[in-house]
Motif scaffolding. Structure first.
Motif, PDB file in Angstrom:
ATOM      1  N   ILE A 137      38.480   7.986   3.941  1.00  0.00           N
ATOM      2  CA  ILE A 137      37.561   9.137   3.911  1.00  0.00           C
ATOM      3  C   ILE A 137      36.194   8.600   4.305  1.00  0.00           C
ATOM      4  O   ILE A 137      35.639   7.746   3.618  1.00  0.00           O
ATOM      5  CB  ILE A 137      37.505   9.788   2.513  1.00  0.00           C
ATOM      6  N   ILE A 138      35.645   9.062   5.434  1.00  0.00           N
ATOM      7  CA  ILE A 138      34.345   8.540   5.866  1.00  0.00           C
ATOM      8  C   ILE A 138      33.218   9.561   5.696  1.00  0.00           C
ATOM      9  O   ILE A 138      32.058   9.235   5.849  1.00  0.00           O
ATOM     10  CB  ILE A 138      34.372   8.006   7.324  1.00  0.00           C
ATOM     11  N   ASP A 139      33.578  10.807   5.429  1.00  0.00           N
ATOM     12  CA  ASP A 139      32.528  11.803   5.164  1.00  0.00           C
ATOM     13  C   ASP A 139      33.190  13.001   4.489  1.00  0.00           C
ATOM     14  O   ASP A 139      34.428  13.097   4.437  1.00  0.00           O
ATOM     15  CB  ASP A 139      31.820  12.225   6.468  1.00  0.00           C
ATOM     16  N   GLU A 140      32.368  13.901   4.007  1.00  0.00           N
ATOM     17  CA  GLU A 140      32.898  15.097   3.337  1.00  0.00           C
ATOM     18  C   GLU A 140      31.831  16.176   3.320  1.00  0.00           C
ATOM     19  O   GLU A 140      30.641  15.890   3.485  1.00  0.00           O
ATOM     20  CB  GLU A 140      33.308  14.757   1.896  1.00  0.00           C
ATOM     21  N   SER A 141      32.270  17.420   3.169  1.00  0.00           N
ATOM     22  CA  SER A 141      31.316  18.516   3.034  1.00  0.00           C
ATOM     23  C   SER A 141      31.861  19.481   1.999  1.00  0.00           C
ATOM     24  O   SER A 141      32.907  20.120   2.224  1.00  0.00           O
ATOM     25  CB  SER A 141      31.097  19.221   4.374  1.00  0.00           C
ATOM     26  N   LEU A 142      31.166  19.536   0.888  1.00  0.00           N
ATOM     27  CA  LEU A 142      31.620  20.376  -0.214  1.00  0.00           C
ATOM     28  C   LEU A 142      31.620  21.851   0.185  1.00  0.00           C
ATOM     29  O   LEU A 142      32.575  22.573  -0.056  1.00  0.00           O
ATOM     30  CB  LEU A 142      30.698  20.122  -1.411  1.00  0.00           C
ATOM     31  N   ASN A 143      30.530  22.292   0.847  1.00  0.00           N
ATOM     32  CA  ASN A 143      30.427  23.714   1.187  1.00  0.00           C
ATOM     33  C   ASN A 143      31.514  24.181   2.138  1.00  0.00           C
ATOM     34  O   ASN A 143      31.985  25.307   2.054  1.00  0.00           O
ATOM     35  CB  ASN A 143      29.063  24.022   1.807  1.00  0.00           C
TER      36      ASN A 143
END
Ligand code: SF4
Length: 318
Positions: free
Chosen positions: A296-302
């Protein structure tokens, strides 16, 4: 291609703007959110790849599709008690016309924000000149007969990036694409054929086989490639190892496990609680990543999405 007239009316009621009777434009939620928050809020594509949300033009050259995914926002014939006698023949517009009219439509839609004190004037001026085309709104864009020319027309009108999102059922078209997009997305909404048939309800007999042919083509693209996994609880959030096997073979630059959002047609077909929470997406994404050696290199909760890759970080495209 012939569709019930009522279907086109339903699209219009849902806020889609037509170019001719087959292509559509609709700004996504994040474009306006970005303008109204002076850039504070934005879509995951801005966070991951540097695509400015307020300069994104979201469109599709055709509303038709080879699948009828249960989670899709699109109006599908099976959703409606349609008067089947009233049919309309879809006429595809040429690429140049689609690009020019998409920009004009986007401007018309955004002109309502002029004078809105919450909106930064410079950002609005920029939004009038989009630089990113997301060919992905609804429908399967590779059914449009001049998809390569459409990508090329966006570039020749000054667009810096063009993303193409396909369900993978038209490998014959993708293998002959004259102009590559800046990033190619292929949707993989099931870990195996049985679940694929249940979730994607293909209108063609060999959809699963064609999808695999498309995945085999990913190595031949020089642009970054993405496998998008749209997750729906109780339907396709299972068999992480099977997803991982498919990913290991195709070796996309990125994998984007993302929650299916309860919007548009989704709400007619599925209960709202089938939309996974961000934490559930993250946990399932981690399982897939562990099986196939991605991280996992990034994420966006929204946006309820995680980004998996073998790279340390995503390539900023703008
Ligand atoms: S492939 Fe995409 S456009 Fe077609 S039905 Fe599925 S989600 Fe909708």
């Amino acid at each position: 291609m012939i569709v019930p007239k009522e279907m086109i009316e339903k699209y219009k009621q849902q806020g889609y703007h037509f170019i001719g009777n087959a292509a559509v434009v609709k700004p996504c939620h994040w474009l306006k959110a970005s303008l109204l928050s002076k850039g504070e809020k934005h879509c995951y594509k801005q966070k991951f790849y540097g695509i400015p949300s307020h300069r994104c033009l979201q469109m599709s050259p055709t509303i038709t599709c080879t699948q009828q995914c249960l989670y899709c926002w699109r109006v599908q014939e099976s959703d409606l008690k349609i008067n089947q006698s009233e049919k309309v023949e879809l006429k595809y517009e040429d690429p140049e016309k689609i690009v020019l009219k998409s920009i004009l439509k986007q401007r018309q839609i955004l002109s309502g924000l002029k004078g809105n004190k919450k909106v930064d004037r410079l950002m609005l001026e920029e939004a009038f000149r989009p630089i990113h085309a997301a060919i992905s709104l609804v429908g399967e864009p590779t059914m449009y007969p001049w998809i390569g020319e459409l990508i090329s027309a966006f570039f020749s009108h000054g667009f810096k990036t063009v993303f193409l999102v396909t369900n993978g059922t038209m490998p014959n078209i993708l293998s002959k694409l004259e102009t590559e997009p800046s990033q190619l997305y292929v949707s993989l909404s099931a870990p195996n054929e049985e679940i694929y048939r249940k979730v994607c309800r293909p209108k063609i007999k060999d959809g699963w086989k064609r999808l695999h042919e498309t995945l085999e083509l990913l190595h031949s693209f020089s642009c970054p490639t993405v496998i998008r996994i749209t997750l729906v609880k109780k339907l396709n959030m299972c068999n992480a190892e099977e997803y991982a096997k498919i990913i290991s073979k195709a070796e996309p630059t990125y994998v984007e496990p993302k929650a299916a959002m309860s919007l548009g047609g989704f709400r007619w077909r599925l209960p709202t609680n089938y939309m996974p929470k961000f934490e559930e997406v993250k946990q399932f994404g981690k399982k897939i990543a562990d099986y196939c050696g991605y991280k996992i290199i990034d994420e966006s909760l929204n946006s309820r999405i995680v980004l998996l890759s073998r790279l340390e970080r995503a390539i900023k495209l703008i």
